[in-house]
Design a protein around this motif. Sequence first.
Motif, PDB file in Angstrom:
ATOM      1  N   ILE A 233     -14.081  45.189  18.340  1.00 30.51           N
ATOM      2  CA  ILE A 233     -14.133  44.260  17.184  1.00 30.51           C
ATOM      3  C   ILE A 233     -14.050  42.804  17.691  1.00 30.51           C
ATOM      4  O   ILE A 233     -13.212  42.411  18.542  1.00 30.51           O
ATOM      5  N   SER A 234     -14.614  42.012  17.139  1.00 34.60           N
ATOM      6  CA  SER A 234     -14.931  40.591  17.492  1.00 34.60           C
ATOM      7  C   SER A 234     -13.988  39.642  16.326  1.00 34.60           C
ATOM      8  O   SER A 234     -13.561  38.806  16.711  1.00 34.60           O
ATOM      9  N   ASP A 235     -13.995  40.191  15.437  1.00 40.09           N
ATOM     10  CA  ASP A 235     -13.222  39.585  14.178  1.00 40.09           C
ATOM     11  C   ASP A 235     -12.810  40.593  12.891  1.00 40.09           C
ATOM     12  O   ASP A 235     -13.389  41.503  12.814  1.00 40.09           O
ATOM     13  N   VAL A 236     -11.853  40.041  12.371  1.00 39.09           N
ATOM     14  CA  VAL A 236     -11.251  40.746  11.066  1.00 39.09           C
ATOM     15  C   VAL A 236     -10.998  39.930   9.965  1.00 39.09           C
ATOM     16  O   VAL A 236     -10.438  38.992  10.366  1.00 39.09           O
ATOM     17  N   LYS A 237     -11.615  40.276   8.968  1.00 43.30           N
ATOM     18  CA  LYS A 237     -11.597  39.345   7.716  1.00 43.30           C
ATOM     19  C   LYS A 237     -10.763  40.199   6.562  1.00 43.30           C
ATOM     20  O   LYS A 237     -11.169  41.557   6.357  1.00 43.30           O
ATOM     21  N   LEU A 238      -9.612  39.863   6.112  1.00 44.25           N
ATOM     22  CA  LEU A 238      -8.725  40.461   5.256  1.00 44.25           C
ATOM     23  C   LEU A 238      -8.931  39.784   3.720  1.00 44.25           C
ATOM     24  O   LEU A 238      -8.768  38.606   3.792  1.00 44.25           O
TER      25      LEU A 238
END
Length: 160
Positions: A133-138
């Motif tokens: 995973i390169s990015d996490v958007k919450l």
Amino acid sequence: MVFFKQIRRLAYLVMLLAFAFFELLHSGLTRRTFEFPALENGKLVVEDRMLRKAGSLEQNIKNYVEELILGPVSVTCVPLLTKGVKLQAFMYRDGTVYADFSGDAALPVQGGAPLFESFLALNRGIRRNFRSISDVKLFVNGNEVFFSEFDRIFGPDPRN
């Protein structure tokens, strides 16, 4: 005679270890780590859990997030999110995780960590357990939370 007894015992031990290793490989379980704040001092405590593997990476990540919502197993830890929080929407596309939580996620847990630290622990947990995973958007009710703070910590998504 004693020598043959020792050889036989060693053979039984090797067979038992081989069976246990084979069982572990084919059990369909994988080890995941979770961070929860301690009740007494608020420092993050790591819990290990065995979760069932799913057919896709997206489903594995979703299972991890849903397990994290349930909270800690230990009674000496506090959940990251308020009881009753639901995962409303979840998606994994092109290395980015998108997770939308119900409005209850905007409320801090009584006696727990501040909201930013809770979402930061969630973000770090996803990244630690799923290296691709390169990015996490919450999101909470469709509104992205702490996006600029997370960009400063983890760096912006290089694909943007």
